[in-house]
Design a protein around this motif. Structure first.
Motif, PDB file in Angstrom:
ATOM      1  N   THR A  82      -8.645   1.378  -8.778  1.00 49.22           N
ATOM      2  CA  THR A  82      -9.457   2.120  -7.797  1.00 49.22           C
ATOM      3  C   THR A  82      -9.777   1.253  -6.580  1.00 49.22           C
ATOM      4  N   LYS A  83     -10.007  -0.013  -6.804  1.00 46.67           N
ATOM      5  CA  LYS A  83     -10.230  -0.919  -5.661  1.00 46.67           C
ATOM      6  C   LYS A  83      -8.986  -0.975  -4.784  1.00 46.67           C
ATOM      7  N   ALA A  84      -7.834  -1.076  -5.409  1.00 49.08           N
ATOM      8  CA  ALA A  84      -6.585  -1.147  -4.647  1.00 49.08           C
ATOM      9  C   ALA A  84      -6.402   0.115  -3.814  1.00 49.08           C
ATOM     10  N   ILE A  85      -6.719   1.282  -4.394  1.00 50.89           N
ATOM     11  CA  ILE A  85      -6.590   2.546  -3.636  1.00 50.89           C
ATOM     12  C   ILE A  85      -7.599   2.578  -2.498  1.00 50.89           C
ATOM     13  N   ASN A  86      -8.837   2.186  -2.782  1.00 51.98           N
ATOM     14  CA  ASN A  86      -9.883   2.226  -1.751  1.00 51.98           C
ATOM     15  C   ASN A  86      -9.605   1.249  -0.618  1.00 51.98           C
ATOM     16  N   ASN A  87      -8.849   0.192  -0.900  1.00 56.54           N
ATOM     17  CA  ASN A  87      -8.546  -0.800   0.145  1.00 56.54           C
ATOM     18  C   ASN A  87      -7.478  -0.314   1.123  1.00 56.54           C
ATOM     19  N   ILE A  88      -6.792   0.755   0.780  1.00 55.44           N
ATOM     20  CA  ILE A  88      -5.794   1.311   1.704  1.00 55.44           C
ATOM     21  C   ILE A  88      -6.541   2.009   2.850  1.00 55.44           C
ATOM     22  N   LYS A  89      -6.238   1.615   4.048  1.00 54.94           N
ATOM     23  CA  LYS A  89      -6.999   2.106   5.198  1.00 54.94           C
ATOM     24  C   LYS A  89      -6.787   3.613   5.427  1.00 54.94           C
ATOM     25  N   PRO A 102       0.807  -1.226   0.000  1.00 58.78           N
ATOM     26  CA  PRO A 102       0.000   0.000   0.000  1.00 58.78           C
ATOM     27  C   PRO A 102       0.839   1.275   0.000  1.00 58.78           C
ATOM     28  N   GLN A 103       1.900   1.338   0.783  1.00 58.11           N
ATOM     29  CA  GLN A 103       2.685   2.570   0.848  1.00 58.11           C
ATOM     30  C   GLN A 103       3.407   2.853  -0.474  1.00 58.11           C
ATOM     31  N   LEU A 104       3.854   1.791  -1.123  1.00 56.93           N
ATOM     32  CA  LEU A 104       4.493   1.974  -2.420  1.00 56.93           C
ATOM     33  C   LEU A 104       3.472   2.344  -3.503  1.00 56.93           C
TER      34      LEU A 104
END
Length: 1666
Positions: free
Chosen positions: A869-876, A829-831
């Motif tokens: 967009t799913k990957a971004i939204n999954n970042i807490k 997520p941070q990367l």
């Protein structure tokens, strides 16, 4: 007579009570009824036979008076036994019980008086002409008495022996054979206690050189078997005497008897020799017996074995076995037995079952081994050859024991191998040189049997020689030979000769393993049998490998390596499980050997592996499908565990713990219960844990290379290849050297076929998984790949890199886009936040905009956006992250949605685009209110405008459902950003135009979407702002009218939306509903959900008082003068009609006639709105059709409103007005067939008195004058039809309708059906494109419960016969069968004559329109048409039935008609003399048609029918009806050939003569021929003709008189004498009073002929002249 329990009393001259307690103890309690019946039967038998006693006494001689009662009792009981024996087979067990009881009574009597009973039975045997059945019963009873009593009086025994011996020696023919057999058994029974007497009798008839009887020998054998020791003193003389008879025994039966007796004698001797110590008689030695038997053996083999009878041969062979049991132990005789072996071998060429010969040979050969006296060497080749032929050649079909014979052959060869191993193997070697497959396979199977024989005497030399023979054939490539060699190698290993197969054997097995695998993996489809054989070879190979690896120790390293290479290289997966098991066994053997070997103590427990990473990669991939190939997963896990130290010592301890867990999982499941995903997760976790143990080394990188190399080994798609991509991704993610990882990834990108979706998705997943630990490396590789393929906007030369897989530009771009999005999904997520805008999303956008943007690319782009967009939204913790590419992505997606077609679905792009928008809406920066509304509007229009998918198109239905679901999710996401009353109102405003759409599907979808969003709004906890009254009222005003929508789904959705609005408003204003209002609302919901239209209207009226509003408008409309106001009022009515169509329509149709101007103005306004006018026309047509259905009695005010208040005339006037005012250029193609047919049925019902419509009371209340003359149902209907046909624009049709006065015919009730026929015919000729619909309407009308509908519809079906019935529409739409069934129903009904006539006519016309279907429906057609003849209701029905039969018979043959032919012939003749000219005409034509149809099977029957019909045919040839006369004459000449006289078939006479003159000539010729050939027929014809002189038709009376005169002129003297002249004269004289002068003249002429016949002097008897 008194009766006691368990006693049966028999009474003759004296009373004797016979106890049968013993019988009761044996069989249980016997019923009292049976006992009484038995007693009565015995008594009756006693009475019946009393008269015969004296005769029987004369036959038997004198006997004591005391014995007479016993004699009579026994005779009576024997009579019962005989009678019951005859009945038992047909009656049952009850009579068999009576027979047994009678037998028991006799036996019980013998316990007290044995001599008397036996003498009585003996006397009965001596009665003359006694039946065989009675004798058999007596002998059976005697046997029971003998067994029961034991020793008997010697005198009785002597008499019985003499009688039984005599009976036994009689020539046994038929039943006599049974008698001889029971007599023989009786002697054997006597021999147990009276052996000497019986033996003396038999020996008396056994004389040397004298051929005795068959049963003497048979009985001697039975005596020897039952009295072994007593018989032995006589055995020598018996054998010697029988030997002297051998030359005299020429018949097959006596030879069979002697053979059977010798078999028994020898077995008896063997038993005697084994129990010598028990014998009290002088002892004979075994040698003495053998010497007596050998001459017979020699004679049997040399003479009788050559007999042509197979039963004699079989008897000889069976007797040889026990004879050899005595001969072979003797050394001298054994050598002589060997001399006759060739004679036994020669019998293989005969028809005898080979098994019996082989058993004798085996006996000889095995004794030769045991006694160490081999058969002569000079006979070996013959023995080898004959036995080998039996093994290698296929047994004849008549041989039943071929498998047992083969087993016996094997034992023979084993015995020969023990005696002559060198000679046998030399013979085998010579046979193997023949190169015949069957010979080689048979020889190899024998070698295997010899090797497997557990014989201690089998020498090593024999095994060595056998192996030499096998080695000589290992180059043979035939499947069966290869299997045989493999089985020998396995057997050598099992039998302990492991050292003998090392080298050549192991090499051969490994070669066959490779060869069979190659052939199976490269098989061709058209060589199924060869593939099947190869599968068998492979299975045998695997079995051999399993045997070798489990039994051979010290296996060579070469074999170990070959098996390992097989696992890693083979494409034949079915063999993996056994190979893995075998390798596990070998590895365990080697490791165990290292443990015990002291010299290996310093070494680790390892075995040699060619490439540990390669083996692990191969096994891991194959284990992804663990249940294939007989459960290869467990076998491979066990192999891994065994080789853990050799593969990777660092992993060994971990594998010892985890592999058993994996094995347990597989053992707990099956291929039907396991979960593929869960198992793959376990394997991946196992792989990750294993790689952790090698951290810091290059082990994982080498494993990655091997996994990469495995990709080409598996097909796409497959479970193994899918797992391989996944495992490769995980392995690469752990790699330490980024440069080497890049090389592998780049190689993977180049060798992937992107046109294959499976491979493309696998590579994408691999890159995503690799990005978990190597994200920068993955992005560098992708960038490098894009640069290397020289991507540019003008040139895309990707195909140059791959010659075997030409890539498409869009395919690679699609893969690259999804690859970038997959990297985003798996990236840390941070990367991700640092890389998502650039390069990931930037690259995705670049690849999309630089392509041609086809459907596949669009889908790939949408998937990529969703994944990112799913990957971004999954970042807490997104904090203040703003997605910079959101605006660009949104504009691209909106453009894609707008480019999609709005009327149909072709791909899932639309749904994916809306899903992408829903995910984008959750990211910052958020959309503005205007952007939200614009996205909603675009998305709603894109989905709601779509047409509904067809019921049979499942794929489109799935796409449609996904699009609706995506729209709902998008609207929900966008609404969440503005969850307040204003946002709700804006959303409703967007839906308003769709809610008010004219299309049902659009209204329903819009209302359902409204309901979905309304529920989200209501259940949202964030909503606290109340709706304003204006907002609430606007929403309710929009929704409320939809509660009475024509579509149930729309009604229910609108009711639920309204309910949600009311609940929301009540909750926000704190004014909750009362219980009464809630109940009322729930009742409205239930009523709207109903299918009852009345309930829907009532519920809608409770929500909006539609009818009251309309009434108010109609009241004010006439008095309003201002045009604008009138226009607004009419628009109000139309607006109400849009939402409450049925209610408004009913109210308007209830207005009085004639139609007033304001009402006409409303309908004119309706006609201007063409779509709505069409809808109203449909509703009006439905009203008319409902009136043609069975009426339902009114049960409520609503029923009265709907059913009784609307005048059909008003409906017709309205239809006429709308059709008149609609655009003239509109041909109304969708209305033409339905509306025309409905109007036609309405017109037909108006002509029926039972359906006449009374004048409405409404008219009387409004008007006092009657309706105008032109305003009636018939005229208005015809005017409407005329307007409708004008729109067809067919001048030919219009001219034909006017010229043939169709409208006048239709208006008149008497000619209505004729008009229907003309109209239907003209429509079929001039109007195209409506035949299918017309056929459906006709069938529906024919099935109606209203009689007028059925009649009109059947009339249409009749008149368009050859077009309607032959139309392909009927066959394609499967309408012909229901049409026939409905016509069948119409032909059966008796309600209306017209309907029955029309139905029969239509059935007959089927032969004209659909001749090929007549045969299929012949049973129905013939049955219904014949029914009209059998039950003549009216002339028209009967005539139509005969005409239909005539048409049907033209398409059938005699065989098709069946039994109906007889009925048609008989029924047809009945109507020859009918008063109706029409019926006579149809009957003559039908009879002529039958004459043409008749064939050979019915020719005799029809000839009789012609004879019966001949006089009516000759007379009616002068029928007063010209057509009937012509048809009759044609039929008569059609039937002439059935008389068989060619001179009649061509009537003679000049061509200028009249028909009557020709008929006179024909009749004269006919009578002349009959006088010569069949005078009796001519006599009967005269009598039949005279009956017609009283016919009602004068022409027939004249013809009858003329024909009678012609017949009398031709009659012979013999038959003239039989005539009753006075009666004939009286009949003719009565005709002198006939009013017709022609009849009088003809009768006078016939009287003159009669007088001339009587006065000619031909009559001998004077009585004839009186």
């Amino acid at each position: 007579m008194t009766e006691e329990p368990n006693c049966l009393t028999l009474t003759t001259n004296s009373s004797i009570c016979i106890s049968i307690d013993v019988y009761w103890a044996k069989s249980g309690a016997f019923s009292c009824e049976l006992e009484e019946e038995m007693t009565e039967a015995i008594t009756e038998a006693a009475v019946d036979s009393s008269e015969e006693v004296s005769e029987e006494r004369d036959d038997l001689g004198t006997f004591e008076s005391d014995d007479s009662g016993t004699f009579q009792q026994v005779v009576n009981l024997l009579d019962i036994i005989d009678s019951e024996s005859a009945k038992t087979d047909t009656t049952g067990a009850g009579l068999d019980m009576r027979k047994t009881l009678a037998s028991v009574i006799i036996t019980e009597k013998a316990t007290t008086e044995p001599s008397v009973v036996i003498n009585t039975l003996i006397r009965c045997l001596q009665v003359s002409e006694i039946s065989t059945r009675r004798k058999v019963n007596i002998y059976n009873i005697l046997q029971e008495i003998i067994q029961q009593e034991g020793e008997l009086e010697e005198q009785c025994v002597q008499r019985l022996v003499a009688i039984a011996s005599k009976e036994m020696r009689e020539i046994p023919e038929m039943e006599g054979y049974m008698k001889a057999e029971v007599a023989s058994d009786t002697l054997v029974a006597l021999s147990r206690n009276h052996f000497s007497l019986v033996m003396y009798e038999l020996q008396h008839h056994l004389k040397p050189l004298n051929l005795t009887d068959e049963f003497v020998i048979i009985t001697l054998a039975k005596l020897a078997n039952g009295n072994v020791f007593e018989f032995m003193p006589y055995m020598g003389i018996t054998l010697a005497t029988i030997f002297t008879m051998l030359r005299l025994a020429n018949e097959a039966k006596i030879r069979q008897a002697i053979c059977g007796a010798m078999e028994t004698f020898c077995e008896t001797v063997q038993f005697y020799l084994k129990h010598l110590e028990e014998s009290v008689y002088p002892v004979m030695t075994e040698e003495q017996f053998a010497l007596k038997v050998f001459p017979m053996y020699r004679y049997f083999v040399t003479v009788w074995l050559r007999h042509h009878n197979p039963e004699v041969k079989l008897g000889v062979i069976r007797s040889l076995k026990p004879m050899l049991g005595l001969l072979l132990p003797n050394d001298d005789l054994r050598e002589q037995v060997y001399d006759y072996i060739p004679l036994l071998l020669a019998e293989y060429q005969g028809g005898l079952e080979a098994l019996f010969i082989t058993q004798v040979l085996r006996q000889i050969l095995e004794v030769s081994v045991i006694t160490n006296t081999p058969v002569p060497q000079m006979q070996l080749h013959t023995i080898f050859t004959e036995l080998h032929v039996q093994v290698c050649n296929k047994a004849p079909a008549q041989h039943q024991y071929s498998s047992q014979n083969l087993l016996e052959m094997v034992h023979c060869f084993v015995a020969l191998a023990r005696s002559y191993p060198k000679e046998l193997m030399k013979f085998f070697f010579s046979q193997m040189e023949t190169n015949k497959e069957a010979v080689r396979v048979g020889t190899l199977n024998l070698i295997r049997a010899i090797v497997s024989a557990d014989e201690p005497r089998m020498s090593i030399r024999a095994i060595y020689l056998a192996i030499r023979v096998v080695k000589n054939t290992i180059s043979d490539t035939r499947s069966k030979v290869r299997m045989a060699i493999l089985r020998i190698i396995g057997q050598l290993a099992l039998s302990g000769y492991q050292e003998r197969i090392k080298g050549w054997g192991l090499k051969y097995v490994s070669v066959q393993l490779t060869l069979s695998t190659y052939k199976l993996t490269n098989r061709r489809d058209n060589f199924y049998l060869r593939d099947l054989e190869e599968r068998m070879v492979h299975k045998v190979t695997m079995d051999t490998v399993k045997i070798i690896t489990s039994s051979v120790s010290g296996m060579t390293n070469e074999f170990w390596v070959r098996l390992l290479c097989y696992i890693m290289e083979t494409d034949y997966m079915d063999a993996l499980t056994p190979i893995c098991i075998s390798l596990t066994n070998l590895a365990e053997h080697q490791l165990h050997g290292q443990d015990v070997d002291v010299s290996m103590a310093g070494k680790s427990r390892q075995v040699d592996l060619p490439a540990p990473q390669k083996l692990l990669a191969r096994l891991l991939v194959l284990m992804s499908s663990p249940y294939k190939g007989e459960g290869r997963g467990i076998a491979m896990l066990n192999l891994l565990r065994t080789l853990s130290q050799s593969i990777a010592p660092s992993m060994a301890n971990m594998w010892e713990l985890e592999i058993p867990l994996l094995v347990r999982y597989l053992e707990e499941h099956t291929e039907f219960t396991w979960d593929q995903k869960a198992w793959e997760d376990k394997l991946i976790q196992f792989l990750r844990n294993s790689l952790k143990k090698t951290r810091g080394s290059s082990w994982s990188l080498r494993l990655s290379k091997e996994l990469n190399n495995q990709i080409a080994s598996f097909d796409s798609p497959s479970l193994e290849k899918g797992f391989l991509y996944r495992a490769l991704g995980f392995t690469l993610a752990t790699g330490l050297e980024a440069s080497k990882v890049e090389v592998l990834l780049l190689e993977l990108l180049y060798k992937t076929d992107y046109s294959n979706d499976f491979d493309s998705e696998g590579v994408i997943l691999c890159f995503g998984l690799c990005a978990r630990g190597q994200v920068k490396t993955v992005l560098n590789v992708l960038h490098d790949f894009e640069e290397r393929i020289q991507e540019s906007e003008q040139s895309w030369q990707i195909s140059a890199w791959r010659k075997d897989h030409p890539w498409r530009r869009e395919t690679v771009k699609s893969a690259l886009m999804v690859m970038y999005s997959c990297v985003a999904s798996y990236c840390h997520p941070q990367l991700l936040l640092n890389l998502v805008d650039s390069p990931i999303t930037a690259k995705i956008i670049h690849h999309y905009v630089s392509s041609c943007q086809d459907i596949c690319l669009k889908m790939a782009f949408m998937k990529s956006v969703v994944q990112v967009t799913k990957a971004i939204n999954n970042i807490k913790d997104l904090e203040d992250f703003h997605f910079a590419q959101k605006t660009t992505l949104t504009s691209i997606i909106v453009a894609v949605i707008e480019a999609e077609p709005t009327d149909n679905l072709v791909s899932p792009v639309r749904a994916l685009a809306m899903e992408a928008l829903s995910h984008l809406s959750k990211l910052k920066p958020f959309y503005s209110t205007e952007e939200n509304s614009e996205l909603m509007d675009i998305s709603i229009h894109s989905v709601i405008s779509l047409q509904l998918p067809g019921e049979d198109n499942e794929s489109i239905k799935t796409l449609y459902a996904n699009a609706l679901s995506s729209l709902e999710r998008l609207m929900e996401s966008l609404l969440q950003r503005q969850l307040d009353p204003r946002g709700l109102q804006e959303m409703v405003q967007l839906l308003e135009k769709w809610i008010l759409s004219e299309k049902e599907c659009e209204r329903e979808k819009a209302m359902n979407l409204h309901l979905y969003l309304m529920r989200i709004y209501v259940h949202s906890t964030a909503v606290c702002i109340p709706l304003k009254m204006g907002q609430f009222g606007t929403m309710v005003g929009l929704i409320a009218p939809c509660t009475c929508d024509a579509h149930q789904g729309t009604r229910m959705a609108s009711m639920n939306v309204l309910s949600s609005l009311l609940d929301l408003h009540a909750s926000q204003t704190c004014s909750l509903w009362g219980s009464s209002k809630e109940k009322e609302l729930e009742k409205c919901k239930g009523d709207i959900q109903s299918t009852d239209v009345e309930k829907i209207f009532c519920a809608s009226s409770r929500i909006a008082k539609v009818a009251e509003i309309l009434s108010a408008i109609l009241v004010h409309l006439p008095v309003v003068d201002h045009p604008e106001v009138r226009r607004l009022l009419i628009e109000g009515i139309l607006l109400l009609a849009h939402h409450h169509q049925e209610t408004i329509l009913t109210s308007l149709l209830r207005q009085p006639l004639p139609m007033e101007s304001h009402l006409a103005e409303v309908w004119l306004a309706v006609s201007e709105n063409v779509p709505f006018a069409r809808t109203m026309l449909h509703s009006l047509m439905g009203r008319l059709q409902s009136r043609l259905s069975p009426r339902v009695s009114a049960t409520s005010k609503a029923d009265i409103w709907r059913l009784a208040a609307v005048d059909p005339l008003m409906t017709l006037c309205t239809i006429h007005l709308l059709v008149q005012k609609l655009d003239e250029n509109d041909k109304l193609p969708d209305f033409l067939p339905d509306l025309t047919y409905t109007l036609l049925l309405q017109l037909g019902s108006s002509h029926r008195p039972e359906t006449a419509v009374p004048v409405l009371k409404m008219w009387k209340l409004v008007h006092t004058a009657p309706l105008p003359e032109e305003m009636n149902l018939q005229r208005v209907t015809i005017k409407s039809m005329q307007l409708l046909f004008k729109r067809v624009k067919s001048q030919h049709l219009a001219r034909a309708l006017d010229e043939q006065a169709v409208w006048d015919l239709l208006q008149d009730g008497g000619t209505f059906l004729e008009g229907v026929s003309l109209l239907a015919r003209l429509c079929m000729q001039h109007v195209e494109g409506h035949r299918q619909r017309l056929a459906e309407l006709v069938l529906r009308g024919m099935d109606s419960e209203v009689l007028s509908c059925r009649i009109s519809s059947t009339a249409v079906c009749v008149e368009v016969r050859h077009r309607f019935m032959s139309d392909p529409v009927l066959y394609q739409e499967k309408l012909l069968k229901p049409a026939v069934l409905l016509l069948e129903k119409g032909a059966d009904q008796e309600e209306d004559e017209a309907l029955r006539v029309l139905s029969l006519r239509a059935l007959g016309n089927m032969a004209l329109g659909a001749p090929k279907k007549v045969k299929q429906y012949r049973k129905v057609l013939l049955e219904k048409c014949l029914g009209a003849l059998r039950e003549p209701v009216s002339t028209s029905v009967t005539a139509e039935g005969m005409e239909a039969l005539t048409k049907i018979l033209a398409e059938l043959r005699e065989g098709d008609v069946g039994s109906s032919f007889d009925a048609m012939s008989e029924q047809c003749r009945i109507f020859f003399d009918n008063e109706s000219e029409l019926l006579r005409l149809k009957a003559f034509i039908l009879f002529g048609k039958l004459a043409r149809v008749v064939g050979m099977s019915k020719k005799h029957f029809f000839k009789g029918e012609v004879k019966k019909a001949w006089i009516p045919l000759m007379l009616h040839s002068q029928d007063p009806c010209f057509n009937a006369a012509q048809a009759c004459m044609a039929t008569m000449f059609q039937c002439v050939h059935f008389w068989g006289w060619k001179s009649l078939q061509h009537p003679s006479g000049p061509s200028d003569t009249t028909t009557d003159d020709k008929m006179i000539v024909f009749q004269t010729t006919m009578c002349s021929i009959l006088t010569q050939k069949k005078p009796a027929v001519l006599y009967s014809f005269l009598l039949e003709t005279m009956a017609y002189v009283k016919n009602n038709l004068s022409r027939i009376r004249i013809a009858a008189c003329n024909l009678a005169g012609i017949i009398m002129k031709q009659m012979s003297t013999h038959y003239l004498k039989k005539l009753d002249f006075p009666a004939l004269r009286n009949s003719l004289q009565e005709l002198q009073l006939d009013p017709d002068p022609g009849v009088r003249r003809a009768a006078l002429e016939t009287l003159e002929v009669l007088d001339s016949c009587s006065q000619h002097g031909l009559l001998a008897s004077p009585q004839g002249m009186s």
